[in-house]
Design a protein around this motif. Structure first.
Motif, short mmCIF file in Angstrom:
data_model
loop_
_atom_site.label_atom_id
_atom_site.label_comp_id
_atom_site.label_asym_id
_atom_site.label_seq_id
_atom_site.Cartn_x
_atom_site.Cartn_y
_atom_site.Cartn_z
N UNK A 143 -12.48 -8.29 11.72
CA UNK A 143 -13.43 -9.09 12.49
C UNK A 143 -13.40 -10.58 12.13
N UNK A 144 -13.35 -10.88 10.83
CA UNK A 144 -13.45 -12.27 10.40
C UNK A 144 -12.93 -12.41 8.97
N UNK A 145 -12.99 -13.63 8.44
CA UNK A 145 -12.49 -13.91 7.10
C UNK A 145 -13.24 -13.11 6.04
N UNK A 146 -14.54 -12.89 6.22
CA UNK A 146 -15.31 -12.10 5.26
C UNK A 146 -14.83 -10.66 5.21
N UNK A 147 -14.53 -10.09 6.35
CA UNK A 147 -14.01 -8.72 6.40
C UNK A 147 -12.62 -8.65 5.76
N UNK A 148 -11.83 -9.69 5.94
CA UNK A 148 -10.50 -9.73 5.32
C UNK A 148 -10.63 -9.81 3.80
N UNK A 149 -11.52 -10.66 3.32
CA UNK A 149 -11.74 -10.79 1.89
C UNK A 149 -12.20 -9.45 1.29
N UNK A 150 -13.09 -8.76 2.00
CA UNK A 150 -13.56 -7.44 1.55
C UNK A 150 -12.40 -6.44 1.53
N UNK A 151 -11.55 -6.46 2.55
CA UNK A 151 -10.37 -5.60 2.61
C UNK A 151 -9.48 -5.82 1.38
N UNK A 152 -9.25 -7.08 1.04
CA UNK A 152 -8.43 -7.39 -0.12
C UNK A 152 -9.09 -6.93 -1.42
N UNK A 153 -10.35 -7.33 -1.61
CA UNK A 153 -11.06 -7.06 -2.87
C UNK A 153 -11.35 -5.58 -3.10
N UNK A 154 -11.73 -4.88 -2.05
CA UNK A 154 -12.17 -3.50 -2.22
C UNK A 154 -11.08 -2.46 -1.96
N UNK A 155 -10.02 -2.87 -1.25
CA UNK A 155 -8.97 -1.89 -0.96
C UNK A 155 -7.62 -2.27 -1.57
N UNK A 156 -7.07 -3.40 -1.16
CA UNK A 156 -5.68 -3.70 -1.52
C UNK A 156 -5.50 -4.03 -3.00
N UNK A 157 -6.28 -4.97 -3.53
CA UNK A 157 -6.11 -5.37 -4.93
C UNK A 157 -6.29 -4.22 -5.91
N UNK A 158 -7.23 -3.30 -5.69
CA UNK A 158 -7.41 -2.20 -6.66
C UNK A 158 -6.32 -1.10 -6.61
N UNK A 159 -5.46 -1.12 -5.60
CA UNK A 159 -4.42 -0.09 -5.54
C UNK A 159 -3.53 -0.15 -6.77
N UNK A 160 -3.18 0.99 -7.34
CA UNK A 160 -2.30 0.98 -8.51
C UNK A 160 -0.89 0.49 -8.14
N UNK A 161 -0.31 -0.30 -9.02
CA UNK A 161 1.06 -0.76 -8.82
C UNK A 161 1.20 -2.04 -8.04
N UNK A 162 0.11 -2.66 -7.63
CA UNK A 162 0.19 -3.93 -6.89
C UNK A 162 0.51 -5.05 -7.89
N UNK A 163 1.62 -5.75 -7.68
CA UNK A 163 1.99 -6.84 -8.57
C UNK A 163 1.62 -8.19 -7.97
N UNK A 164 1.81 -8.33 -6.65
CA UNK A 164 1.61 -9.63 -6.02
C UNK A 164 1.24 -9.44 -4.56
N UNK A 165 0.28 -10.23 -4.10
CA UNK A 165 -0.12 -10.21 -2.69
C UNK A 165 -0.17 -11.65 -2.20
N UNK A 166 0.46 -11.88 -1.05
CA UNK A 166 0.45 -13.20 -0.42
C UNK A 166 0.07 -12.99 1.04
N UNK A 167 -0.83 -13.82 1.54
CA UNK A 167 -1.29 -13.67 2.93
C UNK A 167 -0.94 -14.90 3.76
#
Length: 156
Positions: free
Chosen positions: A112-136
Motif C-alpha cells: 500500500x505505501x512506504x510504511x507497509x514496505x518498511x513493515x514487510x522488511x522489518x517483520x518478514x524479510x530481515x528476520x529470515x535465516x540466511x539473509x546476508x544483504x538486502x537492497x531495494x
C-alpha cells in the motif's frame, strides 16, 4: 511441437483470456470442437498454466512497488529451501527470480505505501535465516508489465 494454429491460439489467449471458445475458433478459422481439443491439450501438457485478470495496482490501493535484491549468506539447501518457501507464501511478493550477479534473488514487491514496505522488511524479510544483504529499488513508474510470450508464427 507447436504448430502455427497453436501459437496463434496462445497469442489470442494471452491477449484476452475471456474470449469464448467460439470466438477463438472463428478467429483461427477452425471448428469449435477442434479449438477446445487444442486448448485442453495445451492445458494437459502444462503449457497453459492458468487464466487471470490484469488489475491496476494503483487503483486497487497498492501504490508502492519495489524491486528487492536479496543475497543469502550461504547457499546451503536448507537455507535456500526456507527462503523460497517463505517467499512463496507472501502475497505482496508478485515475482521472485533466482539470478546470477550481485544478488541471489530479485523480488517484485507491491504494498500500500512506504510504511507497509518498511513493515514487510522489518517483520518478514530481515528476520529470515540466511539473509546476508538486502537492497531495494523503489519503482517510480510502471513502464511495461504483463508481457506476452513472443511466438514466432511462420508465414506472418
Amino acid at each position: 511441437m507447436l504448430d502455427n494454429t497453436d501459437k496463434q491460439l496462445l497469442e489470442l489467449i494471452q491477449k484476452d483470456c475471456r474470449l469464448t471458445n467460439a470466438q477463438l475458433a472463428a478467429e483461427l478459422n477452425i471448428s469449435a470442437s477442434s479449438c477446445w481439443r487444442r486448448i485442453k491439450s495445451l492445458e494437459d501438457i502444462g503449457l497453459i498454466t492458468g487464466y487471470h485478470a490484469s488489475i491496476d495496482r494503483n487503483i486497487a490501493g497498492f501504490a508502492f512497488s519495489a524491486i528487492v535484491h536479496v543475497s543469502l549468506s550461504r547457499q546451503k539447501a536448507d537455507t535456500v529451501s526456507t527462503f523460497v518457501n517463505a517467499i512463496r507464501n507472501r502475497p505482496e511478493i508478485m515475482d521472485c527470480y533466482a539470478t546470477t550477479g550481485d544478488a541471489d534473488y530479485h523480488l517484485r514487491v507491491v504494498v500500500e505505501d512506504i510504511n507497509a514496505f518498511n513493515k514487510f522488511l522489518d517483520e518478514f524479510l530481515f528476520p529470515l535465516p540466511g539473509i546476508a544483504h538486502v537492497k531495494s529499488n523503489i519503482v517510480l513508474k510502471d513502464v511495461k508489465q504483463g508481457g506476452h510470450l513472443p511466438f514466432k508464427i511462420v508465414g506472418r
